[in-house]
Design a protein around this motif. Structure first.
Motif, PDB file in Angstrom:
ATOM      1  N   LEU A  20       0.821  -1.202   0.000  1.00 25.96           N
ATOM      2  CA  LEU A  20       0.000   0.000   0.000  1.00 25.96           C
ATOM      3  C   LEU A  20       0.857   1.254   0.000  1.00 25.96           C
ATOM      4  O   LEU A  20       0.543   2.252  -0.662  1.00 25.96           O
ATOM      5  N   VAL A  21       1.970   1.197   0.719  1.00 19.36           N
ATOM      6  CA  VAL A  21       2.863   2.348   0.837  1.00 19.36           C
ATOM      7  C   VAL A  21       3.829   2.427  -0.332  1.00 19.36           C
ATOM      8  O   VAL A  21       4.103   3.508  -0.872  1.00 19.36           O
ATOM      9  N   GLU A  22       4.359   1.290  -0.764  1.00 12.79           N
ATOM     10  CA  GLU A  22       5.452   1.289  -1.730  1.00 12.79           C
ATOM     11  C   GLU A  22       4.993   1.394  -3.175  1.00 12.79           C
ATOM     12  O   GLU A  22       5.738   1.891  -4.028  1.00 12.79           O
ATOM     13  N   ARG A  23       3.802   0.911  -3.480  1.00 16.73           N
ATOM     14  CA  ARG A  23       3.343   0.989  -4.876  1.00 16.73           C
ATOM     15  C   ARG A  23       3.063   2.446  -5.226  1.00 16.73           C
ATOM     16  O   ARG A  23       2.327   3.144  -4.521  1.00 16.73           O
ATOM     17  N   PRO A  24       3.607   2.950  -6.319  1.00 18.52           N
ATOM     18  CA  PRO A  24       3.407   4.363  -6.683  1.00 18.52           C
ATOM     19  C   PRO A  24       1.937   4.698  -6.922  1.00 18.52           C
ATOM     20  O   PRO A  24       1.145   3.859  -7.363  1.00 18.52           O
ATOM     21  N   ALA A  25       1.616   5.954  -6.649  1.00 18.61           N
ATOM     22  CA  ALA A  25       0.233   6.410  -6.809  1.00 18.61           C
ATOM     23  C   ALA A  25      -0.254   6.200  -8.241  1.00 18.61           C
ATOM     24  O   ALA A  25      -1.411   5.824  -8.466  1.00 18.61           O
ATOM     25  N   GLU A  26       0.626   6.434  -9.226  1.00 17.29           N
ATOM     26  CA  GLU A  26       0.204   6.270 -10.617  1.00 17.29           C
ATOM     27  C   GLU A  26      -0.176   4.830 -10.914  1.00 17.29           C
ATOM     28  O   GLU A  26      -1.105   4.567 -11.696  1.00 17.29           O
ATOM     29  N   ASP A  27       0.523   3.875 -10.306  1.00 15.27           N
ATOM     30  CA  ASP A  27       0.172   2.468 -10.506  1.00 15.27           C
ATOM     31  C   ASP A  27      -1.174   2.150  -9.862  1.00 15.27           C
ATOM     32  O   ASP A  27      -1.982   1.406 -10.433  1.00 15.27           O
ATOM     33  N   TRP A  28      -1.417   2.696  -8.669  1.00 10.26           N
ATOM     34  CA  TRP A  28      -2.719   2.474  -8.041  1.00 10.26           C
ATOM     35  C   TRP A  28      -3.820   3.091  -8.889  1.00 10.26           C
ATOM     36  O   TRP A  28      -4.893   2.493  -9.069  1.00 10.26           O
ATOM     37  N   LYS A  29      -3.596   4.283  -9.407  1.00 10.70           N
ATOM     38  CA  LYS A  29      -4.617   4.921 -10.234  1.00 10.70           C
ATOM     39  C   LYS A  29      -4.901   4.100 -11.484  1.00 10.70           C
ATOM     40  O   LYS A  29      -6.058   3.977 -11.907  1.00 10.70           O
ATOM     41  N   ARG A  30      -3.856   3.525 -12.053  1.00 12.27           N
ATOM     42  CA  ARG A  30      -4.056   2.693 -13.242  1.00 12.27           C
ATOM     43  C   ARG A  30      -4.900   1.465 -12.908  1.00 12.27           C
ATOM     44  O   ARG A  30      -5.776   1.066 -13.681  1.00 12.27           O
ATOM     45  N   ILE A  31      -4.649   0.878 -11.752  1.00  9.66           N
ATOM     46  CA  ILE A  31      -5.440  -0.284 -11.323  1.00  9.66           C
ATOM     47  C   ILE A  31      -6.911   0.101 -11.160  1.00  9.66           C
ATOM     48  O   ILE A  31      -7.814  -0.613 -11.609  1.00  9.66           O
ATOM     49  N   VAL A  32      -7.142   1.230 -10.501  1.00  3.23           N
ATOM     50  CA  VAL A  32      -8.518   1.683 -10.291  1.00  3.23           C
ATOM     51  C   VAL A  32      -9.196   1.960 -11.630  1.00  3.23           C
ATOM     52  O   VAL A  32     -10.319   1.498 -11.894  1.00  3.23           O
ATOM     53  N   ARG A  33      -8.518   2.721 -12.476  1.00  4.59           N
ATOM     54  CA  ARG A  33      -9.116   3.070 -13.764  1.00  4.59           C
ATOM     55  C   ARG A  33      -9.422   1.830 -14.587  1.00  4.59           C
ATOM     56  O   ARG A  33     -10.528   1.674 -15.127  1.00  4.59           O
ATOM     57  N   ASP A  34      -8.462   0.909 -14.680  1.00  4.46           N
ATOM     58  CA  ASP A  34      -8.670  -0.267 -15.514  1.00  4.46           C
ATOM     59  C   ASP A  34      -9.763  -1.175 -14.959  1.00  4.46           C
ATOM     60  O   ASP A  34     -10.487  -1.827 -15.722  1.00  4.46           O
ATOM     61  N   ASP A  35      -9.898  -1.205 -13.647  1.00  2.00           N
ATOM     62  CA  ASP A  35     -10.973  -2.004 -13.062  1.00  2.00           C
ATOM     63  C   ASP A  35     -12.329  -1.425 -13.428  1.00  2.00           C
ATOM     64  O   ASP A  35     -13.264  -2.152 -13.780  1.00  2.00           O
ATOM     65  N   LEU A  36     -12.467  -0.102 -13.358  1.00  2.00           N
ATOM     66  CA  LEU A  36     -13.729   0.523 -13.736  1.00  2.00           C
ATOM     67  C   LEU A  36     -14.008   0.351 -15.230  1.00  2.00           C
ATOM     68  O   LEU A  36     -15.148   0.110 -15.641  1.00  2.00           O
ATOM     69  N   LEU A  37     -12.969   0.444 -16.048  1.00  2.00           N
ATOM     70  CA  LEU A  37     -13.175   0.299 -17.488  1.00  2.00           C
ATOM     71  C   LEU A  37     -13.484  -1.137 -17.875  1.00  2.00           C
ATOM     72  O   LEU A  37     -14.117  -1.375 -18.921  1.00  2.00           O
ATOM     73  N   ALA A  38     -13.071  -2.100 -17.069  1.00  2.00           N
ATOM     74  CA  ALA A  38     -13.472  -3.478 -17.332  1.00  2.00           C
ATOM     75  C   ALA A  38     -14.985  -3.640 -17.186  1.00  2.00           C
ATOM     76  O   ALA A  38     -15.609  -4.444 -17.873  1.00  2.00           O
ATOM     77  N   MET A  39     -15.580  -2.849 -16.284  1.00  2.00           N
ATOM     78  CA  MET A  39     -17.035  -2.860 -16.118  1.00  2.00           C
ATOM     79  C   MET A  39     -17.715  -1.937 -17.126  1.00  2.00           C
ATOM     80  O   MET A  39     -18.823  -2.216 -17.582  1.00  2.00           O
ATOM     81  N   HIS A  40     -17.044  -0.828 -17.451  1.00  2.00           N
ATOM     82  CA  HIS A  40     -17.658   0.231 -18.274  1.00  2.00           C
ATOM     83  C   HIS A  40     -16.639   0.730 -19.309  1.00  2.00           C
ATOM     84  O   HIS A  40     -16.069   1.817 -19.153  1.00  2.00           O
ATOM     85  N   PRO A  41     -16.399  -0.028 -20.384  1.00  2.00           N
ATOM     86  CA  PRO A  41     -15.396   0.394 -21.387  1.00  2.00           C
ATOM     87  C   PRO A  41     -15.676   1.759 -21.992  1.00  2.00           C
ATOM     88  O   PRO A  41     -14.747   2.465 -22.409  1.00  2.00           O
ATOM     89  N   ASP A  42     -16.936   2.158 -22.011  1.00  2.00           N
ATOM     90  CA  ASP A  42     -17.298   3.436 -22.627  1.00  2.00           C
ATOM     91  C   ASP A  42     -16.960   4.639 -21.766  1.00  2.00           C
ATOM     92  O   ASP A  42     -17.131   5.783 -22.194  1.00  2.00           O
ATOM     93  N   MET A  43     -16.457   4.415 -20.545  1.00  2.00           N
ATOM     94  CA  MET A  43     -16.162   5.521 -19.628  1.00  2.00           C
ATOM     95  C   MET A  43     -14.718   6.021 -19.767  1.00  2.00           C
ATOM     96  O   MET A  43     -14.286   6.858 -18.984  1.00  2.00           O
TER      97      MET A  43
END
Length: 535
Positions: free
Chosen positions: A437-460
């Motif tokens: 949680l501490v060591e993973r860069p913020a940009e990597d976490w954001k990419r995980i969040v974004r890609d998870d949402l886009l897996a549900m909603h590709p049009d977003m």
């Protein structure tokens, strides 16, 4: 924990495919959006862990100190004010009170940083209902049954599940089930109904909320000696749909995998909720754009002048029949010694044991780390099947999905919104998860969040404007096997009291509230302040 949690068919909780499918990666399109990375103040937390505070240079006195401004500490302070006792001070390490019920806000909406709803209270939760009446959340009674403000109950559509390529209402798959799946789900539902209806030999519900009102029958307590997964194994219930459902439920409330959750706690999730309300609202929940930040604000508004934020309580010692509480003022960079006739340590056990060593070791307790992301979007997600709900879960994700902050209130029909996304890091040891949680860069976490949402909603892909991250290293205590026995130990002698959901072993608002009220009433009794118990 959701409204239809108590069984699988008709009143069951959510499901994630038992394969535990990971978060999707590899989407291409828009660059990563802006957003901040924040969380509980690690610098102050580590300062408390490492010690080295300066000696006290200031002194004062007060009748009662509450150390900790999470839900338990706020509940204790609320109960004191409710009983006409105001000779207290609440010291909080962070700059804002609320613990994991805090919230944030941007130009689009308020949003939760953690806890986001409160289920309709059980009949046994009298102190909680008393408070909800004061706050206008319970508006009256009908034939002796509480009536809740419909504007503050979760509006339709409450829940939906992405299953087999479509969104369906509710969080249990309704199509494509094998006969094995159906049989196991039905058997599980029947068992949970039986547990919910059972009354112990001591006349108490088998599973109550708060848990202090639960039966202590030996056969029920024995469930705490094995894991929930092992308990399911004993019954031969191995349907992947049921196991996925149970995994979602345990991660949802406890941030923990079923193989590491006490069977007692696992059954409690499904069997304890018996919301007592008129108009069929017993299975619903109270929720607001800011989540449980609404409750935090309502409590703290009643004693704002008694709150001292930015104070790290780091030492509590006995001085005759009084207590000496040393707190480091992070702003002034000095230590204050407060002499008090009583003190309530409203903090997790691992912190309380460091502050007051007489409480005993915290090695047997472990805590679940979480990542919460608040995703600001230009338009609301859609998708095939039923329309957008308050709570949206996908069977293809290892996250717990997202809730829509603007589902309630006047902004419900606005195109822009904030989606609050949750990920318990439960598939690795908690210490390793905290490091990640501490060591993973913020940009990597954001990419995980974004890609998870886009897996549900590709049009977003072109609709995500911000992803603001919030890290919880010790979000909640994990109710691992044996937690009931651990909860009965390490209680200090008056005038020192503990108040935290850790004492119940379940990180629920109802438990934190109960423990805060219990400690406040015990302290008032010790201090000679007359009051009528709410418990």
């Amino acid at each position: 924990m959701k409204a239809d949690r108590r069984a699988v068919l008709g009143i069951g909780a959510g499901v994630v495919a038992a394969t535990g499918a990971g978060i999707a990666y590899g989407f291409r399109g828009q660059p990563l959006p802006a957003g901040e990375l924040s969380g509980a103040d690690m610098a102050r937390g580590h300062r408390l862990r490492d010690g080295g505070f300066p000696a006290p240079t200031r002194q004062d006195a007060v009748d009662l100190v509450i150390a900790g401004g999470g839900v338990a500490g706020l509940s204790a302070a609320w109960r004191l004010k409710d009983a006409g006792f105001d000779r207290f001070r609440l010291l909080e390490l962070e700059d804002a009170v609320g613990g994991n019920a805090r919230n944030g806000r941007n130009a689009v909406s308020a949003y939760p940083l953690g806890a986001h709803y409160l289920p309709v209270a059980n009949r046994e939760a009298g102190a909680l209902r008393h408070m909800l009446r004061q706050f206008g959340m319970i508006t009256g009674d009908r034939d002796g049954v509480p009536v809740y403000d419909p504007e503050q109950l979760c509006a339709d559509l409450q829940e939906r599940l992405f299953w087999q390529g479509r969104w369906q209402e509710g969080l249990i798959p309704r199509t494509g089930l094998s006969s094995h799946d159906k049989a196991d789900l039905t058997a599980f539902e029947t068992a949970m109904r039986d547990f919910s209806a059972r009354v112990g030999g001591d006349g108490k519900p088998a599973f109550a909320l708060p848990t202090a009102y639960s039966s202590r029958d030996d056969d029920l307590r024995a469930l705490d000696r094995l894991s929930f997964a092992a308990w399911l194994d004993q019954r031969g219930w191995r349907s992947p749909v049921l196991r996925g459902h149970v995994r979602y439920a345990m991660r949802d409330d406890y941030g923990t995998e079923p193989g590491e959750v006490s069977a007692w706690a696992g059954i409690h999730y499904f069997a304890s909720r018996r919301g007592w309300a008129a108009d069929g609202a017993g299975g619903n929940e109270l929720t607001w754009p800011e989540g449980n930040g609404r409750l935090v604000a309502a409590m703290s508004a009643r004693f704002r002048d008694r709150i001292a934020a930015g104070h790290i309580v780091h030492k509590v010692t006995r001085d005759g029949d009084r207590l000496a509480i040393d707190s480091y003022d992070a702003g002034a960079k000095t230590t204050l010694r407060t002499t008090a006739r009583a003190a309530i340590l409203a903090m997790p056990h691992f912190i309380a044991a460091r502050v007051a060593p007489e409480i005993g070791s915290a090695k047997a307790h472990s805590y679940a780390p979480w990542l919460v992301a608040n995703v600001t979007v230009d338009r609301l997600p859609e998708g095939p099947g039923v329309p957008l709900a308050w709570d949206n879960v996908s069977t293809t994700s290892n996250s717990l999905g997202y809730v829509v902050a603007t589902h309630q209130g006047p902004n419900a029909i606005a195109p822009a919104s904030v989606l609050t996304w949750y990920l318990p890091l439960s598939d690795m040891p908690p210490a390793a998860a905290r490091r990640l949680l501490v060591e993973r860069p913020a940009e990597d976490w954001k990419r995980i969040v974004r890609d998870d949402l886009l897996a549900m909603h590709p049009d977003m892909d072109d609709a995500i404007r911000r992803i603001d991250l919030w890290r919880w290293g010790h979000a909640m205590i994990r109710p691992t096997p044996g937690f009931l026995a651990r909860a009965d130990t390490d209680r200090p002698a008056p005038p020192l009291y503990l108040a935290h959901s850790d004492l119940s072993g379940l990180s629920l608002f109802e438990e934190a509230h109960y423990q805060g009220v219990r400690a406040a009433e015990a302290a008032m009794t010790q201090l000679g302040h007359a009051h009528e118990s709410l418990l």
